[in-house]
Design an enzyme around this catalytic site. Structure first.
Site, mmCIF file in Angstrom:
data_model
loop_
_atom_site.group_PDB
_atom_site.id
_atom_site.type_symbol
_atom_site.label_atom_id
_atom_site.label_comp_id
_atom_site.label_asym_id
_atom_site.label_seq_id
_atom_site.Cartn_x
_atom_site.Cartn_y
_atom_site.Cartn_z
ATOM 1 N N ASN A 1 -29.544 5.087 35.934
ATOM 2 C CA ASN A 1 -30.052 6.265 36.648
ATOM 3 C C ASN A 1 -28.847 7.141 37.017
ATOM 4 O O ASN A 1 -28.092 6.806 37.916
ATOM 5 C CB ASN A 1 -30.796 5.788 37.914
ATOM 6 N N LYS B 1 -28.850 10.026 38.295
ATOM 7 C CA LYS B 1 -29.114 10.843 39.493
ATOM 8 C C LYS B 1 -28.626 12.285 39.277
ATOM 9 O O LYS B 1 -28.650 12.791 38.164
ATOM 10 C CB LYS B 1 -28.483 10.201 40.725
ATOM 11 N N HIS C 1 -38.650 6.235 43.570
ATOM 12 C CA HIS C 1 -37.289 5.850 43.952
ATOM 13 C C HIS C 1 -37.114 6.124 45.446
ATOM 14 O O HIS C 1 -37.637 7.114 45.973
ATOM 15 C CB HIS C 1 -36.277 6.665 43.131
ATOM 16 N N GLU D 1 -34.786 7.363 47.061
ATOM 17 C CA GLU D 1 -34.245 8.692 47.373
ATOM 18 C C GLU D 1 -35.355 9.743 47.355
ATOM 19 O O GLU D 1 -35.302 10.722 48.092
ATOM 20 C CB GLU D 1 -33.108 9.034 46.399
ATOM 21 N N GLU E 1 -35.922 -2.532 44.507
ATOM 22 C CA GLU E 1 -34.679 -1.891 44.925
ATOM 23 C C GLU E 1 -34.629 -1.843 46.457
ATOM 24 O O GLU E 1 -35.112 -0.861 47.057
ATOM 25 C CB GLU E 1 -34.608 -0.465 44.385
ATOM 26 N N GLY F 1 -24.094 4.853 47.536
ATOM 27 C CA GLY F 1 -24.002 6.315 47.491
ATOM 28 C C GLY F 1 -24.602 7.027 48.678
ATOM 29 O O GLY F 1 -24.800 8.234 48.643
ATOM 30 N N SER G 1 -26.675 -1.582 43.779
ATOM 31 C CA SER G 1 -25.237 -1.864 43.645
ATOM 32 C C SER G 1 -24.924 -2.881 42.549
ATOM 33 O O SER G 1 -24.021 -3.707 42.698
ATOM 34 C CB SER G 1 -24.656 -2.352 44.971
#
Ligand code: PEP
Length: 260
Positions: A8, A10, A93, A95, A165, A172, A215
């Site tokens: 990914n 991003k 996700h 995020e 996840e 990040g 990670s």
């Protein structure tokens, strides 16, 4: 089942940089039939990378899309518009859930939309640090899993990929992410398989790929890939470093061969 190694990218790399990076990966990636390598560049780069890539080696995933096919939705891109460019799409996700406030309703509509046009959704689920601290992990995983899949017919469940996840393990986001222990991941995988089995039956539960993300690097990839329930990895930061990503592909191949 194949092992999935999904990068990914991003919001990183310009279109030109994405192309150079893909070129580097394509040069060094071998065509392993049992390892499915996928990268997820920015939306901007999907058109050109879809022409550039060799899909036998590296397929593409969308990072985001809107669930309706067309219409008055300024600024949005539908999965239907991406249909010829990607084989996969990341949905839910953390995020998107926590920075862009995507709701469970949005997420389930996206999973269904992807399947409708023949794209494999990669449904991400995972608890935050405080949910874990308060002992809510099992409830969160159940809600996000069954919520995300609630518009999918029983026979289509195994066409989805589930990525566990844990939000606290994703890099990040300012403070150093914690590394999930393989035991943490094993327990979460067991729980997810059990929920799938109780809800959709044994066969579907066993046929639905389960990935881990958080990670992952070349130094810890093997510890997750060795887990019984692990069918692959979703990789953020380390997928932006060609030697790291290529090493992880080789590790996945070695683990696969050793287990065969
Ligand atoms: C991700 O964003 O899906 C992810 C797992 O990121 P990272 O590998 O950088 O933690």
């Amino acid at each position: 089942m194949k092992t999935y190694i999904i990068g990914n990218w991003k919001m990183n790399f310009t279109v030109g940089e994405s192309s150079l990076f893909l070129h580097k990966l394509l040069q060094k990636t071998r065509n392993y039939r049992d390892i499915e390598v996928v990268v997820s560049p920015s939306l901007m780069a999907l058109q050109s990378l879809s022409l550039q890539t060799d899909r036998r080696k590296i397929k593409l995933a969308a990072q985001n899309f809107y669930h309706r096919d067309f219409g008055a939705y300024t600024g949005e891109v539908s999965i239907n518009q991406l249909r010829t460019l990607v084989n996969y799409a990341i949905v839910g996700h953390s995020e998107r859930r926590y920075i862009f406030n995507e709701s469970d309703k949005d997420i389930r509509a996206k999973v269904a939309a992807a399947l409708r046009v023949g794209i494999t959704p990669i449904l991400c689920i995972g608890e935050t640090e405080s949910e874990r601290t308060f002992g809510e992990t099992a409830d969160v995983l159940r809600d996000q899993l069954l919520g995300g899949l609630s518009e999918v017919s029983a026979e289509d469940i195994s066409k989805c990929i589930i990525a566990y996840e844990p939000v606290w393990a994703i890099s990040g986001h300012g403070k150093e992410a914690r590394i999930a222990s393989p035991l943490d991941v094993r327990d979460a995988f067991k729980l997810i398989r059990t929920i799938l089995k109780e809800t959709y039956g044994k066969e579907t539960a066993e046929e639905t790929p389960l990935l881990f993300g958080g990670s992952v690097k070349s130094t810890n990839a093997e510890s997750y890939l060795l887990l019984d329930d692990c069918n692959g990895l979703l990789i953020g930061g380390a997928s932006l470093i060609a030697p790291e990503f290529l090493d992880i592909i080789e590790i996945a191949k070695r683990v696969k061969d050793e287990r065969a």
